[in-house]
Design a protein around this motif. Structure first.
Motif, PDB file in Angstrom:
ATOM      1  N   LEU A 338     -15.352 -27.628  -3.143  1.00  0.00           N
ATOM      2  CA  LEU A 338     -13.541 -27.332  -3.229  1.00  0.00           C
ATOM      3  C   LEU A 338     -13.287 -26.405  -2.105  1.00  0.00           C
ATOM      4  O   LEU A 338     -14.402 -25.470  -1.886  1.00  0.00           O
ATOM      5  N   LEU A 339     -12.409 -26.672  -1.233  1.00  0.00           N
ATOM      6  CA  LEU A 339     -12.295 -26.282   0.179  1.00  0.00           C
ATOM      7  C   LEU A 339     -10.896 -25.316  -0.091  1.00  0.00           C
ATOM      8  O   LEU A 339     -10.066 -25.985  -0.631  1.00  0.00           O
ATOM      9  N   LEU A 340     -10.739 -24.315   0.872  1.00  0.00           N
ATOM     10  CA  LEU A 340      -9.436 -23.351   0.973  1.00  0.00           C
ATOM     11  C   LEU A 340      -9.379 -23.788   2.644  1.00  0.00           C
ATOM     12  O   LEU A 340     -10.462 -23.822   3.120  1.00  0.00           O
ATOM     13  N   ASP A 341      -8.247 -23.197   2.826  1.00  0.00           N
ATOM     14  CA  ASP A 341      -7.948 -23.442   4.122  1.00  0.00           C
ATOM     15  C   ASP A 341      -7.666 -22.175   5.163  1.00  0.00           C
ATOM     16  O   ASP A 341      -7.463 -21.172   4.481  1.00  0.00           O
ATOM     17  N   PRO A 342      -8.508 -22.166   6.335  1.00  0.00           N
ATOM     18  CA  PRO A 342      -8.422 -20.964   7.096  1.00  0.00           C
ATOM     19  C   PRO A 342      -7.223 -21.179   7.953  1.00  0.00           C
ATOM     20  O   PRO A 342      -6.809 -21.998   8.280  1.00  0.00           O
ATOM     21  N   ILE A 343      -7.154 -19.690   8.715  1.00  0.00           N
ATOM     22  CA  ILE A 343      -6.010 -19.760   9.558  1.00  0.00           C
ATOM     23  C   ILE A 343      -6.191 -18.667  10.523  1.00  0.00           C
ATOM     24  O   ILE A 343      -6.945 -17.822  10.725  1.00  0.00           O
ATOM     25  N   LEU A 344      -6.018 -19.508  11.737  1.00  0.00           N
ATOM     26  CA  LEU A 344      -6.242 -18.668  13.187  1.00  0.00           C
ATOM     27  C   LEU A 344      -5.241 -17.518  13.480  1.00  0.00           C
ATOM     28  O   LEU A 344      -4.065 -17.613  13.014  1.00  0.00           O
ATOM     29  N   ILE A 345      -5.891 -16.439  13.626  1.00  0.00           N
ATOM     30  CA  ILE A 345      -5.075 -15.210  13.962  1.00  0.00           C
ATOM     31  C   ILE A 345      -5.310 -14.854  15.544  1.00  0.00           C
ATOM     32  O   ILE A 345      -6.503 -14.684  15.985  1.00  0.00           O
ATOM     33  N   THR A 346      -4.067 -14.568  16.363  1.00  0.00           N
ATOM     34  CA  THR A 346      -4.360 -14.038  17.480  1.00  0.00           C
ATOM     35  C   THR A 346      -3.225 -12.755  17.488  1.00  0.00           C
ATOM     36  O   THR A 346      -2.663 -12.430  16.661  1.00  0.00           O
ATOM     37  N   ARG A 347      -2.894 -12.169  18.782  1.00  0.00           N
ATOM     38  CA  ARG A 347      -2.033 -10.853  18.713  1.00  0.00           C
ATOM     39  C   ARG A 347      -0.637 -11.438  18.309  1.00  0.00           C
ATOM     40  O   ARG A 347       0.022 -10.814  17.872  1.00  0.00           O
ATOM     41  N   ASP A 348      -0.288 -12.806  18.409  1.00  0.00           N
ATOM     42  CA  ASP A 348       0.942 -13.378  17.725  1.00  0.00           C
ATOM     43  C   ASP A 348       1.242 -13.298  16.578  1.00  0.00           C
ATOM     44  O   ASP A 348       2.372 -13.581  16.099  1.00  0.00           O
ATOM     45  N   ASN A 349       0.148 -13.283  15.679  1.00  0.00           N
ATOM     46  CA  ASN A 349       0.491 -13.409  13.988  1.00  0.00           C
ATOM     47  C   ASN A 349      -0.397 -12.499  13.360  1.00  0.00           C
ATOM     48  O   ASN A 349      -0.920 -12.678  12.380  1.00  0.00           O
ATOM     49  N   LEU A 350      -0.764 -11.386  13.929  1.00  0.00           N
ATOM     50  CA  LEU A 350      -1.553 -10.413  13.288  1.00  0.00           C
ATOM     51  C   LEU A 350      -1.068  -9.803  11.903  1.00  0.00           C
ATOM     52  O   LEU A 350      -1.771  -9.423  11.042  1.00  0.00           O
ATOM     53  N   ASN A 351       0.528 -10.162  11.660  1.00  0.00           N
ATOM     54  CA  ASN A 351       0.906  -9.881  10.196  1.00  0.00           C
ATOM     55  C   ASN A 351       0.608 -10.795   9.167  1.00  0.00           C
ATOM     56  O   ASN A 351       0.724 -10.446   7.955  1.00  0.00           O
ATOM     57  N   VAL A 352       0.040 -11.891   9.563  1.00  0.00           N
ATOM     58  CA  VAL A 352      -0.492 -12.872   8.478  1.00  0.00           C
ATOM     59  C   VAL A 352      -1.342 -12.615   7.424  1.00  0.00           C
ATOM     60  O   VAL A 352      -1.123 -12.265   6.303  1.00  0.00           O
ATOM     61  N   PRO A 353      -2.552 -11.552   7.846  1.00  0.00           N
ATOM     62  CA  PRO A 353      -3.548 -11.234   6.974  1.00  0.00           C
ATOM     63  C   PRO A 353      -2.874 -10.091   6.357  1.00  0.00           C
ATOM     64  O   PRO A 353      -2.976  -9.716   4.986  1.00  0.00           O
ATOM     65  N   VAL A 354      -2.097  -9.306   6.978  1.00  0.00           N
ATOM     66  CA  VAL A 354      -1.463  -7.864   6.397  1.00  0.00           C
ATOM     67  C   VAL A 354      -0.447  -8.400   5.227  1.00  0.00           C
ATOM     68  O   VAL A 354      -0.470  -7.773   4.134  1.00  0.00           O
ATOM     69  N   ASP A 355       0.462  -9.588   5.501  1.00  0.00           N
ATOM     70  CA  ASP A 355       1.391  -9.911   4.369  1.00  0.00           C
ATOM     71  C   ASP A 355       0.643 -10.396   3.373  1.00  0.00           C
ATOM     72  O   ASP A 355       1.236 -10.380   2.185  1.00  0.00           O
ATOM     73  N   ALA A 356      -0.571 -10.894   3.345  1.00  0.00           N
ATOM     74  CA  ALA A 356      -1.346 -11.537   2.684  1.00  0.00           C
ATOM     75  C   ALA A 356      -2.039 -10.549   1.479  1.00  0.00           C
ATOM     76  O   ALA A 356      -2.627 -10.679   0.500  1.00  0.00           O
ATOM     77  N   GLY A 357      -1.932  -9.274   1.939  1.00  0.00           N
ATOM     78  CA  GLY A 357      -2.066  -8.046   1.137  1.00  0.00           C
ATOM     79  C   GLY A 357      -3.844  -7.800   1.352  1.00  0.00           C
ATOM     80  O   GLY A 357      -4.551  -7.351   0.446  1.00  0.00           O
ATOM     81  N   PHE A 358      -4.288  -8.264   2.707  1.00  0.00           N
ATOM     82  CA  PHE A 358      -5.604  -8.281   2.706  1.00  0.00           C
ATOM     83  C   PHE A 358      -6.365  -6.891   3.116  1.00  0.00           C
ATOM     84  O   PHE A 358      -7.491  -6.608   2.939  1.00  0.00           O
ATOM     85  N   PHE A 359      -5.382  -5.983   3.531  1.00  0.00           N
ATOM     86  CA  PHE A 359      -5.920  -4.808   4.165  1.00  0.00           C
ATOM     87  C   PHE A 359      -5.361  -3.847   3.174  1.00  0.00           C
ATOM     88  O   PHE A 359      -4.434  -3.634   2.549  1.00  0.00           O
ATOM     89  N   SER A 360      -5.964  -2.550   3.376  1.00  0.00           N
ATOM     90  CA  SER A 360      -5.366  -1.315   2.351  1.00  0.00           C
ATOM     91  C   SER A 360      -4.251  -0.824   3.089  1.00  0.00           C
ATOM     92  O   SER A 360      -3.718  -1.430   4.185  1.00  0.00           O
ATOM     93  N   GLU A 361      -3.346  -0.193   2.324  1.00  0.00           N
ATOM     94  CA  GLU A 361      -2.034   0.429   2.952  1.00  0.00           C
ATOM     95  C   GLU A 361      -2.310   0.971   4.110  1.00  0.00           C
ATOM     96  O   GLU A 361      -1.627   0.760   5.405  1.00  0.00           O
ATOM     97  N   ASP A 362      -3.271   1.987   4.181  1.00  0.00           N
ATOM     98  CA  ASP A 362      -3.425   2.484   5.546  1.00  0.00           C
ATOM     99  C   ASP A 362      -4.021   1.602   6.661  1.00  0.00           C
ATOM    100  O   ASP A 362      -3.358   2.067   7.742  1.00  0.00           O
TER     101      ASP A 362
END
Ligand code: BGC
Length: 369
Positions: A338-362
């Motif tokens: 079973l496969l999930l999809d990876p996403i490329l991150i550059t300076r332009d979309n740093l919000n993507v992992p943040v919006d996914a809740g990947f990081f602590s609040e701090d």
């Protein structure tokens, strides 16, 4: 007398009800993670445990310090404790004996993120599309250097790094990237400094591979390149297979005066906080975000379906078919993958992992500041 019998029956029913609950709620899932020196695995282990407990299982997690013998002992101990399912992110094919032991004990085995090679006698493999991870890394170099507009008259220079030779993921990461870069190399727009395997099966791959995904090894190799094969050029890009190695490579580059003003395009993977900050600060160029919280949730749903004998249907994943089924080739046969999809991150979309809740609040606050 009838009253006593009635009370006894009620008590018996209650006892068997609670015994039943205890059995279900008490089913143990053993979670064996490979290492902690690559940060993601700490998160993976914790997310897997939390997901299992949320779904009413007992769960135990252990990390193996990148040592397969330690992991095999941990698996054995899960089995001794009666684990009915094992979720294993293995280190190398020495894991085979642990899988055999699990199968003797009738426990379900799920290969987590890394394929278990040398046997296909286990339930499932759940991971990301690792070939696409590599393609995204390669594409970010093509875009970062604008190779489509490049000419053979002024070629750009790249050095190649790969992950651990004992981890089949490293092959897919490399091949995905190389398949994107090769046309540009063949056009003479991009030239390789140092060893240049076109395919992971070539001997030169061993020279660019990084045993155990160890940062100190990648750093030392980069230092060697700078005074060796890459001495006469200024590098424009370095293919780095993950963030831990990408940052080690950047450290080596930083110590070289030629790269004080401008670093090459350096890739990565895992969206580690330190790398996200490095991208924000204009050092590392890209990373690949694999939402491991989703992977962990999917793995526990899969375990639950396999344990309860219901049909496998895991939201957010696709079954690897066609060319992608190669990701599930163990060397002896194919395992359901079973496969999930990876996403490329550059300076332009740093919000993507943040919006996914990947990081602590701090951490999120520091990234978005
Ligand atoms: C994983 C990567 C990780 C690497 C080193 C690979 O198998 O897919 O996410 O960076 O191992 O731990």
């Amino acid at each position: 007398m009838r009253k006593i019998v009635a009370i006894l029956i009620v008590l018996l029913l209650a006892a068997s009800f609670f015994a039943g609950c205890k059995r279900d709620a008490g089913t143990l899932i053993g979670i064996a993670m490979p290492e902690t020196h690559v940060l993601r695995w700490v998160k993976d282990g914790n997310s897997l445990r939390d997901e299992a407990v949320t779904r009413g299982y007992r769960a135990e997690v252990q990390w193996a310090d990148a040592d397969q013998r330690i992991q095999n002992q941990q698996v054995s101990s899960f089995l001794t404790q009666g684990a009915k399912a094992l979720i294993i992110g293995n280190i190398n094919d020495g894991v085979g004996s642990a899988v055999a032991e699990a199968s003797r004990e009738g426990a379900i085995v799920i290969a987590y993120d890394r394929i278990i090679q040398g046997t296909h006698d286990y339930g499932y493999y759940i991971t990301f599309n690792n070939y696409k991870v590599g393609q995204l890394q390669g594409q970010s170099i093509v875009d970062g250097l604008n190779l489509d507009a490049g000419t053979a008259a002024s070629p750009r220079h790249i050095a190649l790094f790969a992950g651990s030779p004992t981890d089949a993921n490293a092959n897919f990461f490399f091949q995905g990237a190389m398949d994107v870069l090769l046309p540009h190399i063949e056009r003479g727009v991009l030239t390789v400094a140092g060893p240049f395997p076109r395919h992971y099966s070539e001997p030169a791959f061993q020279q660019i591979a990084t045993e155990g995904w160890r940062a100190d090894i990648a750093k030392a190799r980069m230092e060697g390149l700078l005074i060796g094969d890459a001495r006469a050029v200024v590098l424009d890009a370095v293919l780095a297979p993950n963030d831990t190695l990408g940052r080690a490579i950047i450290e080596a580059l930083r110590a070289d005066a030629r790269y004080h003003a401008r670093l090459p395009v350096v890739t990565g993977q895992d969206a580690e906080f330190d790398s996200i900050m490095s991208i924000k600060n204009g050092e590392q160029y890209s990373t690949v975000f694999k939402d491991t919280a989703l992977l962990a949730a999917a793995a526990i749903i899969l375990a639950d379906q396999l344990l309860s004998g219901t049909a496998v249907d895991v939201p957010g994943t696709i079954l690897a078919e066609g060319e992608l089924s190669e990701i599930g080739f163990t060397g002896t046969g194919y395992v359901n993958t079973l496969l999930l999809d990876p996403i490329l991150i550059t300076r332009d979309n740093l919000n993507v992992p943040v919006d996914a809740g990947f990081f602590s609040e701090d951490e999120a606050a520091q990234i978005m500041r």
